[in-house]
Scaffold this active site. Structure first.
Site, short mmCIF file in Angstrom:
data_model
loop_
_atom_site.label_atom_id
_atom_site.label_comp_id
_atom_site.label_asym_id
_atom_site.label_seq_id
_atom_site.Cartn_x
_atom_site.Cartn_y
_atom_site.Cartn_z
N ASP A 289 30.49 -86.78 -15.11
CA ASP A 289 30.04 -88.15 -15.27
C ASP A 289 30.16 -88.60 -16.73
O ASP A 289 29.88 -87.82 -17.66
CB ASP A 289 28.57 -88.26 -14.83
CG ASP A 289 28.03 -89.66 -14.92
OD1 ASP A 289 28.46 -90.52 -14.14
OD2 ASP A 289 27.17 -89.89 -15.80
N GLU B 25 38.33 -69.03 -15.02
CA GLU B 25 37.80 -67.74 -14.55
C GLU B 25 37.54 -67.78 -13.05
O GLU B 25 37.69 -66.77 -12.36
CB GLU B 25 36.50 -67.41 -15.26
CG GLU B 25 36.60 -67.08 -16.74
CD GLU B 25 35.23 -66.80 -17.32
OE1 GLU B 25 34.36 -66.27 -16.58
OE2 GLU B 25 35.01 -67.12 -18.50
#
Length: 536
Positions: A209, A251
């Site tokens: 956001d 990851e």
């Protein structure tokens, strides 16, 4: 890359159709008037049948709900109105079983004034380490009675609030949403830990956001219209944040989509470099009027912005902040801007619906990914929420002149003849926003059996987008077309034609008519405000 089966590649996000769920208004599982995660779980089959690839949830975290959940009190807890962390984990698992990836919303610019950090800062007083995580400053004037500067708000009103000890704190949104200081290592560590928390629970991505607002000018220099750099939008230091985040996402094989409102194409593209965000929302397309020249220019500009960094474009017609498409496209001014929202703007819903159907085929045929806001697949109109039921802070901070965003957040209709149209709120209990009394025709159950409904159009288009070679990410070429008509071809075959002129037009030569947004004329021509998909 030419994707023959969209969203089935390793880089699924490059051509996915992602459905936005606003949990308060999707489905009410416990009958208290507010949508919740139990309600979403019960309606997941609708999303699987619709044919989307992923689901993005606006904030479901613990929150006082001053700004619809974008005032987060605890990023690791689910708000009790929505359920529990266990409910969220079950939802993620059940969605995954249905082939739906889950994207969650992170709000890094600010927290709720009820967040533990801010409460600690208020209690600790001026000069304390706790206050260093926020932007606390002494005021100007003889007695500190004036705010530290005159930065404009992202809503309306002042961006500073004074606390009893005399200091002021910054909030670019409401006073209940204090801005974090992203130069503080605690702030960076905390958000990196929050990302890992949700990635470890199986979410496939994060929507960020207000992604360009995090870092602020350390001297809090005043804002001057037209003078760059802006003191709190798109500062260079912000890219260090997203490089660190990208390493974490990599990851887990997760992705980011940023809410980035920037007019500068080169600055916008920086967020999409290979070591930063994967995608960003395309607000220029969302705000573009239903005009052929403007749409073509916006499409060209969007693709040009993304090309240097090899990022896929995103396409969206509406979201939880924006006037619903069928209403906007039925107005004299079909563009969208927050500054022009007013009460009582007339609209022609029949015209707007016809255009929205055509826009659906246009959007789904463009290269890249698509975001679909809940209820758009039903053709829901904007609702004139009674003034005494409006809850959006944008309305109140404008002193009542702005109608706010509640009109696109009204609870969905699922069953035409059920109480609350099957939203789940029983008789005698009021839904958090009132549903209109004439929404039965929009209900999912009624549209599911109607071959001409908006829902059937979306289901058919999404199935074709997945099965027909050439849709999704990949090459795009404009075709010659009459004035007022947009026509383009995708790699390996599909052609999209959208008639925005005042009269019918001939379709180009083709072997198969795949889908139209409305019926062709008796002569086989494409009527105004209608789109067609063809196989060449």
């Amino acid at each position: 890359m030419a994707a023959s089966t969209p969203s089935r590649t390793a880089d699924w996000w490059r051509d996915a159709v992602i459905y936005q769920v606003y949990p308060r208004s999707f489905a009410d599982g416990d009958g208290d008037g507010t949508g919740d995660l139990a309600g979403v779980r019960a309606r997941l089959p609708h999303l699987a049948e619709l044919g989307v690839d992923a689901v993005w949830f606006t904030p479901w975290y613990a929150s006082p709900m001053v700004d619809g959940g974008y005032d987060v009190a605890d990023y690791r807890a689910i708000d009790p109105a929505f359920g529990t962390l266990d409910d969220a984990e079950k939802l993620i698992a059940e969605a995954t079983e249905l082939g739906l990836r889950v994207i969650v919303d992170i709000v890094p610019n600010h927290v709720s004034d009820q967040h533990a950090w801010f409460q600690e800062a208020l209690a600790a007083g001026p000069g304390s380490p706790a206050r260093a995580r926020f932007h606390f400053r002494p005021g100007r004037g003889e007695h500190g009675e004036l705010p530290p500067n005159e930065w404009p708000s992202q809503f309306s009103g002042c961006t500073w609030t004074r606390v009893p000890d005399g200091e002021w704190y910054l909030h670019l949104f409401t006073p209940e949403q204090p801005d974090l200081d992203w130069s503080h290592p605690d702030v960076r560590r905390e958000h990196e830990d929050v990302l890992r928390f949700w990635f470890e629970r199986g979410v496939a991505g994060v929507r960020i956001d207000s992604a360009a607002l995090l870092t602020k000018d350390p001297g809090l220099r005043d804002f001057t219209e037209g003078v760059d750099p802006h003191p709190y939008i798109d500062l260079d230091e912000i890219h260090d944040v997203y490089r660190a985040w990208r390493a974490i996402a990599d990851e887990y094989g997760a992705v980011f989509v940023g809410e980035v409102w920037l007019p500068d194409a080169e600055r916008f593209a920086r967020y999409l470099r290979p070591d930063e965000l994967h995608t960003a929302f395309n607000f220029n397309f969302l705000a573009c009027p239903w005009e052929p020249e403007r749409l073509r220019r916006t499409i060209d500009d969007t693709l040009a912005e993304h090309a240097p960094v090899h990022a896929p474009a995103t396409w969206v017609l509406c979201n939880h902040d924006v006037t619903r498409t069928v209403t906007r496209y039925g107005r004299a001014d079909t563009a969208f801007a927050f500054a022009t929202k007013t009460f009582g703007t007339p609209t022609d819903l029949e015209l707007g619906t016809r255009r929205a159907r055509a826009a659906a085929l246009l959007t789904l045929a463009l290269p890249g990914s698509v975001y679909l806001y809940q209820g758009e697949e039903l053709g829901l109109p904007e609702v004139d929420v009674p003034r005494d039921r409006i809850q959006d802070p944008m309305h109140f901070r404008s002193e009542g002149t702005d109608p706010g965003r509640d009109g696109c957040r009204v609870p969905l209709p699922w069953e035409a003849d059920a109480p609350s149209y099957g939203f789940g709120t029983p008789p005698g209990t009021a839904a958090w926003l009132p549903q209109p009394g004439d929404w039965a025709p929009y209900a999912v159950d009624r549209q599911s059996t109607d071959p001409d409904s908006m829902l059937t159009l979306y289901r058919t288009a999404l199935a074709l987008r997945r099965s027909e070679p050439g849709f999704g990410d990949g090459p795009f070429t404009w075709l010659p077309a009459p004035e007022g008509v947009l026509a383009f071809t995708r790699h390996q075959g599909p052609v999209c034609v959208v008639n925005l002129s005042d009269g019918p037009v001939e379709l180009p030569a083709h072997s198969t008519l795949l889908l139209t947004s409305g019926p062709l004329d008796p002569a086989g021509t494409l009527p105004p405000d209608t789109a067609a998909w063809l196989r060449a």
